[in-house]
Write a protein that holds these residues in place. Structure first.
Motif, PDB file in Angstrom:
ATOM      1  N   ARG B 476     -33.535   1.765 -24.228  1.00 48.72           N
ATOM      2  CA  ARG B 476     -33.277   0.936 -23.058  1.00 48.72           C
ATOM      3  C   ARG B 476     -33.843  -0.461 -23.283  1.00 48.72           C
ATOM      4  N   GLU B 488     -36.974   0.196 -25.435  1.00 43.85           N
ATOM      5  CA  GLU B 488     -37.779   1.381 -25.180  1.00 43.85           C
ATOM      6  C   GLU B 488     -37.024   2.577 -25.718  1.00 43.85           C
ATOM      7  N   GLY B 489     -37.539   3.149 -26.791  1.00 45.48           N
ATOM      8  CA  GLY B 489     -36.852   4.253 -27.435  1.00 45.48           C
ATOM      9  C   GLY B 489     -37.137   5.575 -26.775  1.00 45.48           C
ATOM     10  N   LEU B 490     -36.719   6.634 -27.453  1.00 42.11           N
ATOM     11  CA  LEU B 490     -36.925   7.963 -26.912  1.00 42.11           C
ATOM     12  C   LEU B 490     -38.398   8.180 -26.632  1.00 42.11           C
ATOM     13  N   GLY B 491     -38.670   8.750 -25.502  1.00 38.72           N
ATOM     14  CA  GLY B 491     -40.045   9.036 -25.162  1.00 38.72           C
ATOM     15  C   GLY B 491     -40.849   7.826 -24.762  1.00 38.72           C
ATOM     16  N   GLY B 492     -40.169   6.702 -24.547  1.00 36.83           N
ATOM     17  CA  GLY B 492     -40.881   5.520 -24.083  1.00 36.83           C
ATOM     18  C   GLY B 492     -41.527   4.695 -25.180  1.00 36.83           C
ATOM     19  N   VAL B 493     -41.224   5.004 -26.443  1.00 40.77           N
ATOM     20  CA  VAL B 493     -41.818   4.235 -27.543  1.00 40.77           C
ATOM     21  C   VAL B 493     -41.225   2.832 -27.561  1.00 40.77           C
TER      22      VAL B 493
END
Lengths: 169, 570
Positions: B476, B488-493
């Motif tokens: 995102r 913002e990748g998977l898991g909020g990284v």
């Protein structure tokens, strides 16, 4: 040398599950491999304790959880260039799968560290309540209560409930 | 959800995790190595016990200067290590050396020591400043081998393998030479301990100092650890892993979020101090508006009127010394311009280094005139394509400033020692909150209509048809509090993003972020999910190349993704 053989056999058998458990606990895949390697190195140094433990898996998972508590978070990636981007690099199916994985990841991420540990050890590592209690150093009753709370939170988690029909995990 | 659902869900996610073969040989080797190291430490401990008694049981840690209102905690000497009188141990990643007790900490500018000092993270060295480097002082640079500094030296190939209590280290002997670019004679030597991810590099006018410091290298005994470098970090999520991984506790000075810009300025014990595991590290933050708990670092002795952030809005042009330096060095007119603007309730600054990058970020002005740039967008001229002198630039001045004053029609920025950094004069009337800042020509279509205030976006020269990386990048679009657009990748990284050529971004008056393609069409807003092809690099996986770093206008992560794909218009 008996220690080395015993350790090698254990590491070969448990490596994938331990790495995946570490990922589900919140590590990236590379961090997970480093974490598990660190945990297993510690276990190797005290292999006699591992062997004599009532439950070898519970002991190793306990070391893993402790190592994770000690470790810094790390991140991912490393790619090689290609001449052209594949035409179907990201079709709809891929996106849907990513959404599901993303939702699960976020749902797990929404749990507290304590609840997440119980969920992963109970339902991915398939440890019993007793083993989970040993691994986390908490009473069995606490495992049960955390498990119950975690499942309730996951049931209400909007990331999971918002998934379209057919994509529910 | 019942137990079966949870089991199925986790199995589903677990299956997606690629797992390589178990590194059994490496683990066995590592385990055997650790066994040797433990034994070595025990031997050293025993041999040195008498010396410790002679020196005394305690070393008082270095006092914390500046604004820190922290009472310095006494630091106990590690049991079993002889610390010569008049020295203190400083360490990183399990390795320590002894330095004279009066050496300061992190007292550097542009890569040069301003006093005899121990330097853990010379962030100023990346700024585009042209301090006339002198080598009158000694400096220990203690950094992770994986850091940018650590990677900068090819020395492991030139060093000599030495044994450091069971660990293999590379020692680069002291070498003295006249520096072409700086005054004075400098001697330097290094110790690289790859397995501990540590480099100890010493520069000094005195060869004996280099040798003495490197000769004192030792492993930090079990039960002790070195305080990590936390200065310059903002948030709990940044600090906590570092502190915890070092086996320490920490005391958050702003647990209730009362520090709106909780940039850590000092720690107690100081960075590098060797302390028992479990020691509580206290942190103090940079002074911020209305923060009574942390005293301002500068007394109100800076002359001039204290402005509000609103007073600064608009464009300013450097005059005086800064202007002369930039102009005589051939820097373009736009590099003299500093702009302050407002988006919503937040204030932002922009400036460009006259080269390849712009600096910018949020800023605040305290009631006492304390200025906080809040920027991680460090301007650097290292990537300049020409041979112009690397001089102080507007962004580097803004980042350095801690006080701001208005004197007549002039804006003056001061550093933490009350020294005047730069003077600006207003270039135009006060801008409205939505006035776009002056930006240098970019590859994007500048004439395309824009609906909001442009913000900096990291872009590359990649265009459709160029060679591409084919990893799927999903995440995102997000905007950090410092105005950094990231993914913002998977898991909020978090991942920093380098967008294709010509991409741009802006924020509307009501705060909506829009990322646009070269045609000016919106391709994403804050929160938009994107699925594109590309690749990436991270500090932990081989490091981020200088080439990629030069493309970043700001940084929120140690992972960079490089988009090699076209984003479809919304």
């Amino acid at each position: 040398m008996e220690r080395d053989e015993d350790f090698t056999g254990y590491m070969s058998a448990r490596w994938p599950a331990l790495v995946r458990s570490a990922v589900l606990l919140g590590c990236t895949s590379h961090e997970a491999e480093d974490l598990v390697q660190t945990a297993l190195t510690r276990c190797y140094l005290s292999w006699s304790k591992v062997v004599s433990a009532d439950d070898r898996d519970a002991y190793v998972y306990r070391v893993l959880v402790n190592c994770r508590t000690d470790s810094a978070r790390r991140r991912w990636i490393g790619e090689r260039p290609f001449e052209a981007v594949p035409e179907q690099a990201h079709g709809c199916d891929g996106e849907a799968q990513i959404d599901v994985a993303d939702a699960i990841e976020r749902a797990l991420g929404g749990l507290s560290k304590a609840l997440r540990e119980v969920v992963v050890l109970r339902f991915y590592a398939h440890l019993t309540e007793e083993q989970t209690a040993t691994a986390l150093g908490i009473p069995r009753g606490t495992v049960k209560s955390r498990q119950s709370r975690a499942l309730a939170e996951l049931s209400a988690n909007e990331h999971l409930t918002d998934l379209p029909d057919g994509n529910n995990p | 959800m019942n137990e079966d659902d949870a089991t199925r869900m986790l199995a589903n996610l677990g299956e997606r995790v690629p797992v390589g073969p178990a590194p059994i040989d490496v683990t066995l080797q590592q385990g055997k190595g650790n066994s040797r190291r433990r034994r070595a430490i025990q031997v050293v401990s025993g041999a040195a016990a008498v010396a410790v008694i002679a020196v005394g049981a305690f070393i008082v840690g270095p006092s914390i200067g500046g604004s820190g209102n922290l009472a310095t905690q006494p630091t106990t000497s590690p049991r079993g290590l002889a610390v010569p009188a008049g020295t203190r141990l400083v360490g990183i990643n399990g390795v320590a050396v002894a330095v004279p007790e009066d050496w300061s900490t992190n007292d550097t500018l542009c890569g040069f020591a301003l006093s005899d000092t121990v330097d853990f993270n010379d962030t100023t060295a990346t700024r585009a400043c042209a301090v006339a480097g002198t080598e009158n002082f000694s400096r220990l640079l203690a950094v992770p081998l994986s850091s940018e500094w650590g990677q900068a030296w090819p020395d492991p190939l030139n060093g000599q393998a030495v044994d450091l209590q069971g660990l293999v280290a590379q020692r680069v002997p002291a070498k003295c030479n006249d520096s072409e670019s700086h005054t004075g004679v400098t001697c330097s030597g290094r110790l690289i301990i790859a397995s501990a991810n540590a480099v100890m590099s010493v520069n000094s006018p005195n060869r004996e100092v280099v040798d003495a410091v490197l000769d004192s290298a030792t492993l930090i005994p079990e039960g002790y650890t070195a305080v990590p470098d936390l200065t310059g970090l903002y948030s709990d999520s940044d600090v906590e892993p570092l502190v915890e991984s070092a086996g320490l506790l920490w005391e958050n000075r702003c647990p209730d979020g009362s520090c709106s810009m909780p940039l850590i300025e000092v720690t107690d014990p100081a960075v590098g101090s060797v302390v028992p595991l479990g020691t509580t590290v206290r942190v103090a933050h940079r002074p911020d508006q209305g923060q009574a708990s942390v005293p301002p670092s500068i007394p109100a002795t800076v002359p001039g009127q204290v402005p509000t952030a609103q007073d600064l809005l608009g464009q300013w042009r450097a005059v005086g010394r800064l202007s002369q330096q930039l102009e005589s060095a051939g820097y373009p007119e736009e590099s003299l311009v500093l702009e302050f603007n407002q988006r919503g309730r937040k204030f932002w600054w922009n400036g460009n280094d006259g080269c390849n990058l712009m600096g910018g970020g949020r800023f605040k002005v305290g009631a006492d005139g304390a200025f906080f740039s809040g920027s991680q967008a460090i301007s650097t001229a290292r990537g300049c394509p020409d041979e112009r002198p690397k001089v102080v630039t507007v962004p580097s001045v803004v980042i350095e400033a801690t006080q701001v004053r208005l004197v007549s029609n002039q804006l003056r920025l001061f550093d933490e020692e009350n020294s005047l950094l730069a003077t600006f004069e207003r270039l135009e009337a006060t801008s409205t909150p939505t006035t776009p800042p002056t930006t240098p020509p970019r590859k994007s279509n500048q004439n395309e209509p824009r609906e909001g205030t442009p913000i900096l976006l990291s872009t590359s020269s990649w265009e459709p048809g160029d060679a591409s990386m084919a990893a799927l990048i999903a995440g995102r679009i997000q905007l950090s509090k410092d105005g950094c657009v990231y993914l913002e990748g998977l898991g909020g990284v978090k991942n920093d993003v380098i967008w294709p050529a010509g991409y741009s971004a802006d924020v509307s008056a009501d705060g909506v972020l829009t990322v646009r393609n070269p045609a000016g069409e919106p391709v994403g807003h804050e929160g938009t999910k994107i699925y594109v092809a590309g690749g990436g690099a991270s500090e932990d996986e081989g490091g981020i190349s200088d080439g990629l770093l030069r493309l970043l206008v700001c940084q929120v992560s140690d992972t960079v993704v490089y988009i090699n794909d076209e984003l479809p218009p919304l």
